[in-house]
Motif scaffolding. Structure first.
Motif, PDB file in Angstrom:
ATOM      1  N   THR A 256     -24.292 -33.545   6.705  1.00  0.00           N
ATOM      2  CA  THR A 256     -22.919 -32.581   6.624  1.00  0.00           C
ATOM      3  C   THR A 256     -23.563 -31.190   7.004  1.00  0.00           C
ATOM      4  O   THR A 256     -23.141 -30.357   6.592  1.00  0.00           O
ATOM      5  CB  THR A 256     -22.566 -32.519   4.945  1.00  0.00           C
ATOM      6  N   SER A 257     -24.527 -31.157   7.721  1.00  0.00           N
ATOM      7  CA  SER A 257     -24.966 -29.700   8.420  1.00  0.00           C
ATOM      8  C   SER A 257     -23.778 -29.105   9.053  1.00  0.00           C
ATOM      9  O   SER A 257     -23.485 -29.547   9.988  1.00  0.00           O
ATOM     10  CB  SER A 257     -26.257 -30.003   9.047  1.00  0.00           C
ATOM     11  N   TYR A 258     -23.797 -27.587   8.806  1.00  0.00           N
ATOM     12  CA  TYR A 258     -22.718 -27.049   9.504  1.00  0.00           C
ATOM     13  C   TYR A 258     -23.469 -26.244  10.646  1.00  0.00           C
ATOM     14  O   TYR A 258     -24.414 -25.616  10.673  1.00  0.00           O
ATOM     15  CB  TYR A 258     -22.066 -26.028   8.649  1.00  0.00           C
ATOM     16  N   ASP A 259     -22.519 -26.227  11.784  1.00  0.00           N
ATOM     17  CA  ASP A 259     -23.010 -25.271  12.994  1.00  0.00           C
ATOM     18  C   ASP A 259     -22.363 -23.992  12.734  1.00  0.00           C
ATOM     19  O   ASP A 259     -21.913 -23.662  11.677  1.00  0.00           O
ATOM     20  CB  ASP A 259     -22.548 -25.926  14.152  1.00  0.00           C
ATOM     21  N   ASN A 260     -22.423 -23.204  13.638  1.00  0.00           N
ATOM     22  CA  ASN A 260     -22.068 -21.684  13.456  1.00  0.00           C
ATOM     23  C   ASN A 260     -20.571 -21.570  13.378  1.00  0.00           C
ATOM     24  O   ASN A 260     -19.919 -20.654  13.153  1.00  0.00           O
ATOM     25  CB  ASN A 260     -22.626 -20.751  14.710  1.00  0.00           C
ATOM     26  N   LEU A 261     -19.914 -22.652  13.635  1.00  0.00           N
ATOM     27  CA  LEU A 261     -18.519 -22.784  13.650  1.00  0.00           C
ATOM     28  C   LEU A 261     -17.833 -23.677  12.462  1.00  0.00           C
ATOM     29  O   LEU A 261     -16.780 -23.961  12.362  1.00  0.00           O
ATOM     30  CB  LEU A 261     -17.737 -23.182  15.064  1.00  0.00           C
ATOM     31  N   PHE A 262     -18.888 -23.729  11.585  1.00  0.00           N
ATOM     32  CA  PHE A 262     -18.600 -24.461  10.233  1.00  0.00           C
ATOM     33  C   PHE A 262     -18.108 -25.794  10.554  1.00  0.00           C
ATOM     34  O   PHE A 262     -17.350 -26.490   9.816  1.00  0.00           O
ATOM     35  CB  PHE A 262     -17.596 -23.734   9.312  1.00  0.00           C
ATOM     36  N   ARG A 263     -18.522 -26.345  11.573  1.00  0.00           N
ATOM     37  CA  ARG A 263     -18.332 -27.876  11.980  1.00  0.00           C
ATOM     38  C   ARG A 263     -19.525 -28.821  11.702  1.00  0.00           C
ATOM     39  O   ARG A 263     -20.544 -28.652  12.029  1.00  0.00           O
ATOM     40  CB  ARG A 263     -17.893 -28.130  13.290  1.00  0.00           C
ATOM     41  N   THR A 264     -19.344 -30.012  10.896  1.00  0.00           N
ATOM     42  CA  THR A 264     -20.512 -30.990  10.543  1.00  0.00           C
ATOM     43  C   THR A 264     -20.412 -32.010  11.800  1.00  0.00           C
ATOM     44  O   THR A 264     -19.409 -31.866  12.631  1.00  0.00           O
ATOM     45  CB  THR A 264     -20.209 -31.762   9.228  1.00  0.00           C
ATOM     46  N   PRO A 265     -21.372 -32.615  11.847  1.00  0.00           N
ATOM     47  CA  PRO A 265     -21.346 -33.963  12.909  1.00  0.00           C
ATOM     48  C   PRO A 265     -20.127 -34.828  12.818  1.00  0.00           C
ATOM     49  O   PRO A 265     -19.666 -35.169  13.711  1.00  0.00           O
ATOM     50  CB  PRO A 265     -22.562 -34.566  12.615  1.00  0.00           C
ATOM     51  N   LEU A 266     -19.589 -34.900  11.513  1.00  0.00           N
ATOM     52  CA  LEU A 266     -18.337 -35.776  11.208  1.00  0.00           C
ATOM     53  C   LEU A 266     -17.130 -34.991  12.165  1.00  0.00           C
ATOM     54  O   LEU A 266     -16.205 -35.596  12.356  1.00  0.00           O
ATOM     55  CB  LEU A 266     -18.245 -35.920   9.864  1.00  0.00           C
ATOM     56  N   HIS A 267     -17.277 -33.652  11.893  1.00  0.00           N
ATOM     57  CA  HIS A 267     -16.080 -32.900  12.244  1.00  0.00           C
ATOM     58  C   HIS A 267     -16.209 -33.111  13.893  1.00  0.00           C
ATOM     59  O   HIS A 267     -14.855 -33.282  14.497  1.00  0.00           O
ATOM     60  CB  HIS A 267     -16.124 -31.495  12.051  1.00  0.00           C
ATOM     61  N   TRP A 268     -17.580 -33.035  14.349  1.00  0.00           N
ATOM     62  CA  TRP A 268     -17.362 -33.076  15.947  1.00  0.00           C
ATOM     63  C   TRP A 268     -16.991 -34.577  16.428  1.00  0.00           C
ATOM     64  O   TRP A 268     -16.372 -34.453  17.362  1.00  0.00           O
ATOM     65  CB  TRP A 268     -18.925 -33.053  16.374  1.00  0.00           C
ATOM     66  N   ALA A 269     -17.230 -35.523  15.686  1.00  0.00           N
ATOM     67  CA  ALA A 269     -16.841 -36.961  16.034  1.00  0.00           C
ATOM     68  C   ALA A 269     -15.319 -36.861  15.981  1.00  0.00           C
ATOM     69  O   ALA A 269     -14.647 -37.592  16.883  1.00  0.00           O
ATOM     70  CB  ALA A 269     -17.452 -37.758  14.872  1.00  0.00           C
ATOM     71  N   ALA A 270     -14.787 -36.392  14.833  1.00  0.00           N
ATOM     72  CA  ALA A 270     -13.284 -36.551  15.169  1.00  0.00           C
ATOM     73  C   ALA A 270     -12.732 -35.513  15.963  1.00  0.00           C
ATOM     74  O   ALA A 270     -11.639 -36.041  16.846  1.00  0.00           O
ATOM     75  CB  ALA A 270     -12.571 -35.793  13.460  1.00  0.00           C
ATOM     76  N   LEU A 271     -13.150 -34.378  16.220  1.00  0.00           N
ATOM     77  CA  LEU A 271     -12.637 -33.560  17.357  1.00  0.00           C
ATOM     78  C   LEU A 271     -13.042 -34.071  18.660  1.00  0.00           C
ATOM     79  O   LEU A 271     -11.926 -34.041  19.547  1.00  0.00           O
ATOM     80  CB  LEU A 271     -13.462 -32.229  17.271  1.00  0.00           C
ATOM     81  N   LEU A 272     -13.747 -34.880  18.850  1.00  0.00           N
ATOM     82  CA  LEU A 272     -14.069 -35.417  20.305  1.00  0.00           C
ATOM     83  C   LEU A 272     -13.600 -36.798  20.388  1.00  0.00           C
ATOM     84  O   LEU A 272     -14.025 -37.547  21.338  1.00  0.00           O
ATOM     85  CB  LEU A 272     -15.761 -35.413  20.489  1.00  0.00           C
ATOM     86  N   GLY A 273     -13.254 -37.369  19.342  1.00  0.00           N
ATOM     87  CA  GLY A 273     -12.647 -38.775  19.332  1.00  0.00           C
ATOM     88  C   GLY A 273     -13.555 -39.815  19.466  1.00  0.00           C
ATOM     89  O   GLY A 273     -13.466 -40.950  20.062  1.00  0.00           O
ATOM     90  N   LYS A 274     -15.037 -39.325  19.023  1.00  0.00           N
ATOM     91  CA  LYS A 274     -15.761 -40.112  18.659  1.00  0.00           C
ATOM     92  C   LYS A 274     -15.794 -41.161  17.693  1.00  0.00           C
ATOM     93  O   LYS A 274     -16.475 -41.094  16.626  1.00  0.00           O
ATOM     94  CB  LYS A 274     -17.262 -39.389  18.864  1.00  0.00           C
ATOM     95  N   LEU A 275     -14.833 -42.031  17.527  1.00  0.00           N
ATOM     96  CA  LEU A 275     -14.675 -42.763  16.346  1.00  0.00           C
ATOM     97  C   LEU A 275     -15.571 -43.996  15.808  1.00  0.00           C
ATOM     98  O   LEU A 275     -15.881 -44.060  14.684  1.00  0.00           O
ATOM     99  CB  LEU A 275     -13.088 -43.600  16.263  1.00  0.00           C
ATOM    100  N   ASN A 276     -16.268 -44.431  16.794  1.00  0.00           N
ATOM    101  CA  ASN A 276     -17.397 -45.320  16.793  1.00  0.00           C
ATOM    102  C   ASN A 276     -18.324 -44.728  15.981  1.00  0.00           C
ATOM    103  O   ASN A 276     -19.050 -45.070  15.056  1.00  0.00           O
ATOM    104  CB  ASN A 276     -17.827 -45.953  17.866  1.00  0.00           C
ATOM    105  N   ASN A 277     -18.757 -43.388  16.266  1.00  0.00           N
ATOM    106  CA  ASN A 277     -19.643 -42.371  15.532  1.00  0.00           C
ATOM    107  C   ASN A 277     -19.463 -42.351  14.145  1.00  0.00           C
ATOM    108  O   ASN A 277     -20.306 -42.360  13.241  1.00  0.00           O
ATOM    109  CB  ASN A 277     -19.972 -41.155  16.264  1.00  0.00           C
ATOM    110  N   ALA A 278     -18.153 -42.125  14.116  1.00  0.00           N
ATOM    111  CA  ALA A 278     -17.630 -41.808  12.839  1.00  0.00           C
ATOM    112  C   ALA A 278     -17.756 -42.880  11.827  1.00  0.00           C
ATOM    113  O   ALA A 278     -18.083 -42.622  10.552  1.00  0.00           O
ATOM    114  CB  ALA A 278     -15.965 -41.320  12.644  1.00  0.00           C
ATOM    115  N   LYS A 279     -17.862 -43.996  12.185  1.00  0.00           N
ATOM    116  CA  LYS A 279     -17.995 -45.355  11.350  1.00  0.00           C
ATOM    117  C   LYS A 279     -19.350 -45.439  10.864  1.00  0.00           C
ATOM    118  O   LYS A 279     -19.818 -45.896   9.882  1.00  0.00           O
ATOM    119  CB  LYS A 279     -17.581 -46.516  12.194  1.00  0.00           C
TER     120      LYS A 279
END
Length: 281
Positions: A256-279
């Motif tokens: 749940t670590s936030y980057d400078n734009l307040f996005r976690t890795p999970l946010h990145w997974a959703a944003l980039l469509g990396k659904l396999n990673n989200a699992k």
């Protein structure tokens, strides 16, 4: 990260392409014509270090054309082993770039300076990391004093950064064995683990594991670059499920670590469509 200049990968056939200043001595070096080379040098000793329009000497041409016999003749005649071209590259740089072990051994025996940097701040050590075989890297490490292994290029990257970038786990192991610092940030705040995780190839898990096994700390695992991104952010961005799986297998991995734009890795997974990673989370 700046990739080593591709202009070093020069074939024998194009060495003289468009070069009006290429001389007989350079031609003799490229063609492996040792007798002609020695005759030319005997007639004018200054020819042993004659430069073309790029500042390349006959010795450098020997490296590019893989003419060891001619190189030995030039060195015995007093050719400057550490002469640099217009890009501040020496013959040792070129040998390291090509991964030519025989030439590196010869040049180092003649006191070739592995610490010399080119215009990008790259040393021969940096350049040995691009090859899958660690043989040339191992050779250089034998010549280095303690503390020299972490010399940085213009982007503050060490040989360990480059080994991680090229996904060469054997190189990573060698460098760590020689006390390379795995926590040095480069100009973007990235440590080698970032570059290892920032690779689409599933085999990158081996490089990631080499680094983490050396120091499996929460600090290293969750290191944020200057944009606030952790290695996990990059693994997710690349869709590398294997690397994501390895990183999250460590209890201290902060998903749940936030980057400078307040996005976690999970946010990145959703944003980039990396659904396999989200699992994985």
């Amino acid at each position: 990260m700046i990739i080593p200049c591709k202009s070093m990968n020069i074939s024998t056939n194009c060495l003289f392409s468009g070069s009006s200043l290429a001389s007989e001595v350079h031609a003799a070096a490229v063609n492996g014509d040792k007798s002609t080379l020695l005759k030319l040098i005997a007639g004018n000793s200054e020819l042993k270090d004659k430069e073309d329009q790029f500042g390349r000497t006959p010795l450098m041409y020997c490296v590019l054309a893989d003419r060891v016999d001619c190189a030995e003749a030039l060195l015995k005649a007093g050719a400057d082993v550490n002469r640099a071209d217009r890009s501040r590259r020496t013959a040792l740089h070129l040998a390291a770039q090509k991964g030519n072990y025989r030439f590196m051994k010869l040049l180092l025996a003649r006191r070739g300076n592995w610490m010399q940097k080119d215009l990008e701040g790259m040393t021969p050590l940096h350049l040995t990391t691009r090859h899958k075989s660690p043989k040339c890297l191992a050779l250089l490490l034998k010549h280095m004093a303690p503390g020299e292994v972490d010399t940085q290029d213009r982007n503050k990257q060490t040989a360990l950064h480059w080994s991680a970038y090229y996904n060469n786990p054997e190189h990573v192991k060698l460098l760590i064995k020689h006390d390379s610092n795995i926590g040095i940030p480069d100009i973007e705040g990235k440590i080698p683990l970032h570059w290892a995780a920032n690779n689409k190839d599933p085999s990158a898990i081996h490089t990631v594991k080499c680094i983490l096994e050396a120091a499996p700390t929460e600090s290293l695992l969750n290191w944020q670059d200057y944009e606030g991104r952790t290695p996990l952010h990059f693994a997710v961005a690349d869709g590398n499920v294997a690397v994501v799986d390895v990183l999250t297998s460590y209890e201290g991995c902060n998903v749940t670590s936030y980057d400078n734009l307040f996005r976690t890795p999970l946010h990145w997974a959703a944003l980039l469509g990396k659904l396999n990673n989200a699992k994985v989370f």
